[in-house]
Design an enzyme around this catalytic site. Structure first.
Site, PDB file in Angstrom:
ATOM      1  N   TYR A   1      51.761   6.752  93.121  1.00 29.26           N
ATOM      2  CA  TYR A   1      51.550   7.834  91.997  1.00 29.26           C
ATOM      3  C   TYR A   1      50.507   7.271  91.359  1.00 29.26           C
ATOM      4  O   TYR A   1      49.955   6.258  91.156  1.00 29.26           O
ATOM      5  CB  TYR A   1      52.999   7.679  91.208  1.00 29.26           C
ATOM      6  CG  TYR A   1      53.066   6.576  90.423  1.00 29.26           C
ATOM      7  CD1 TYR A   1      53.755   5.517  91.009  1.00 29.26           C
ATOM      8  CD2 TYR A   1      52.791   6.814  88.877  1.00 29.26           C
ATOM      9  CE1 TYR A   1      53.967   4.330  90.050  1.00 29.26           C
ATOM     10  CE2 TYR A   1      53.139   5.583  88.076  1.00 29.26           C
ATOM     11  CZ  TYR A   1      53.454   4.420  88.490  1.00 29.26           C
ATOM     12  OH  TYR A   1      53.736   3.343  87.865  1.00 29.26           O
ATOM     13  N   CYS A   2      50.244   8.287  90.109  1.00 35.21           N
ATOM     14  CA  CYS A   2      49.200   7.972  89.295  1.00 35.21           C
ATOM     15  C   CYS A   2      49.462   8.662  87.843  1.00 35.21           C
ATOM     16  O   CYS A   2      50.460   8.723  87.440  1.00 35.21           O
ATOM     17  CB  CYS A   2      47.723   8.433  89.732  1.00 35.21           C
ATOM     18  SG  CYS A   2      47.757  10.152  90.473  1.00 35.21           S
ATOM     19  N   ARG A   3      48.541   9.501  87.467  1.00 35.78           N
ATOM     20  CA  ARG A   3      48.543   9.977  86.009  1.00 35.78           C
ATOM     21  C   ARG A   3      49.561  11.053  85.808  1.00 35.78           C
ATOM     22  O   ARG A   3      49.865  11.619  84.759  1.00 35.78           O
ATOM     23  CB  ARG A   3      47.459  10.343  85.452  1.00 35.78           C
ATOM     24  CG  ARG A   3      46.554   8.966  85.045  1.00 35.78           C
ATOM     25  CD  ARG A   3      45.163   9.257  84.376  1.00 35.78           C
ATOM     26  NE  ARG A   3      44.321   8.118  84.412  1.00 35.78           N
ATOM     27  CZ  ARG A   3      42.961   7.885  84.525  1.00 35.78           C
ATOM     28  NH1 ARG A   3      42.395   9.027  84.828  1.00 35.78           N
ATOM     29  NH2 ARG A   3      42.279   6.905  84.263  1.00 35.78           N
TER      30      ARG A   3
ATOM     31  N   CYS B   1      46.170  14.680  89.004  1.00 32.74           N
ATOM     32  CA  CYS B   1      45.435  13.524  89.097  1.00 32.74           C
ATOM     33  C   CYS B   1      45.092  13.481  90.367  1.00 32.74           C
ATOM     34  O   CYS B   1      46.133  13.260  91.304  1.00 32.74           O
ATOM     35  CB  CYS B   1      46.254  12.396  88.440  1.00 32.74           C
ATOM     36  SG  CYS B   1      45.386  10.978  88.479  1.00 32.74           S
TER      37      CYS B   1
ATOM     38  N   SER C   1      46.155   9.390  93.149  1.00 38.93           N
ATOM     39  CA  SER C   1      47.266   9.022  94.270  1.00 38.93           C
ATOM     40  C   SER C   1      47.184   9.661  95.663  1.00 38.93           C
ATOM     41  O   SER C   1      47.247   9.180  96.687  1.00 38.93           O
ATOM     42  CB  SER C   1      48.591   9.128  93.823  1.00 38.93           C
ATOM     43  OG  SER C   1      48.995  10.601  93.437  1.00 38.93           O
TER      44      SER C   1
END
Lengths: 221, 221
Positions: B178-180, B184, B187
């Site tokens: 996962y990321c922002r 985003c 990921s």
DNA sequence: CCGTTGCTCTAAAGAATCTTGGAAAATTAC
DNA sequence: GTAATTTTCCAAGATTCTTTAGAGCAACGG
């Protein structure tokens, strides 16, 4: 679209939608009116005080961003919000503005007067008291908006007709007035008139859009 | 403020807040970055690719609308969102744009590639499987953002370090990156790299802001 | 078919906003 | 106190938005 970098294009597209919805006071007001139900262009122009050609132009911006849709009904073109979340987005922005920007709070007070004196009733409380009875729900919006959807059991007396129809209302029953939403000045004004004449009037916190969003019972016709 | 009519002033104030938050691609991106946690001006300029003076100017617009606040920390000024609802407003606008504007959908696909092939995991499912164990949650954001808050139990391997740290990751365990946030691209890119190398990688639907908004467990430090 | 009604489109002036480089200001660090 | 760092202010040009007037177009009633 200036750039061709995909990230830039994506954010420009987000901004186009956001700016269409919230970037201009006239469009916010139009979305507010459309939150009450489907409307024709001239009707919207009249209700908002905008020039007809300007109203049309702003609606085109909203339509271009996919926020409203239109259909032709006989000679007139009728617009409606394309997605209930559009209304939610506008509501959220308004609430945020009131809570975070002192200028907005001041402007709201100027526009609607002192709300606290009118003892706002929460939607939850009104829903409960509707079941119990003993309360008259008064919809002070124009007849067309009432017809497009209203709180179940509400009585429609448009604000403009209120003075001459005072006799139709009971003096001994609690009256709860509502209108287009949290920042609509009609129900506070109605409540003030009623109080001055000795009625037991209060206002509802929020209007029909908020009521509908919470899944509370709405009647049509 | 052109008019002095209270209704006009009120709507102009709403528009000022809405326009500040969503009226410009640069500001949307800045709010996205700030959704990850407090940040300095230069840091924001670097992460967004904006010129420093422009970043400062846009932050001033956001601050003027009450959407972000700043404080001085040593030699630098650090900004943060003033209210969690600001993040929610931006998220809602982005989702609306994707669902309602075909151009936005195309831009998102261009930017992030085909997400479906990466079998997105819902937040609900990940929360359940975290309790059960047998899944490695991979946070691919820069270290500073991880430190400011991350999914409980997640491991931080910034996307830029991923190729050289492949050896640290287990080949037999399911990996969820996962990321922002939903839009985003870090990921998805991480998951593609991992899959190419034979790891069992998927992506989380949404990032930390969405996870936090739903009250799911977040760890700091 | 013709006039009317209701809306949209076009064009253009004017206003607001964005962006940038460089100067200035505010604090901290030494 | 002086230097260094970081951020903000400023002025200018380019771009985009808003608003208006008037022409144009579609649908309806006769």
């Amino acid at each position: 679209m200036k750039g061709t970098d995909p990230k830039t294009v994506l954010y420009e597209t987000f901004a186009r939608v956001g700016k269409a919805a919230l970037g201009n006071p006239a469009r916010i007001e139009l979305l507010n009116l459309l939150a009450q139900g489907e409307r024709g262009v001239e009707e919207l122009a009249g209700a908002s005080g905008l020039k007809l050609s300007n109203t049309s132009a702003q609606l085109k911006v909203l339509a271009g961003a996919g926020l409203v849709t239109s259909r032709r009904a006989g000679t007139s073109v009728r617009y409606r919000v394309a997605d209930p979340r559009v209304t939610g987005l506008v509501e959220l922005a308004k609430r945020l503005a009131i809570d975070r920007a002192p200028r907005a709070r001041d402007a709201a007070r100027d526009w609607m007067g002192d709300m606290d004196a009118l003892e706002p009733v929460t939607r939850e409380e009104l829903a409960r008291r509707l079941d119990e009875g003993g309360v008259l729900v008064l919809d002070v919006r124009p007849g067309a908006e009432f017809a497009a959807g209203h709180i179940e059991g509400a009585v429609n007396v448009p604000l403009s007709d209120l003075p001459e129809r005072l006799g139709d209302l009971p003096r001994d029953t609690q009256i709860v007035a509502y209108c287009r939403g949290q920042f609509c000045a009609m129900s506070p004004e109605a409540a003030r008139i009623l109080r001055q004449e000795g009625y037991r009037a209060r206002v509802l916190d929020g209007g029909l859009p908020e009521w509908r969003d919470e899944g509370l019972p709405v009647a049509v016709g």
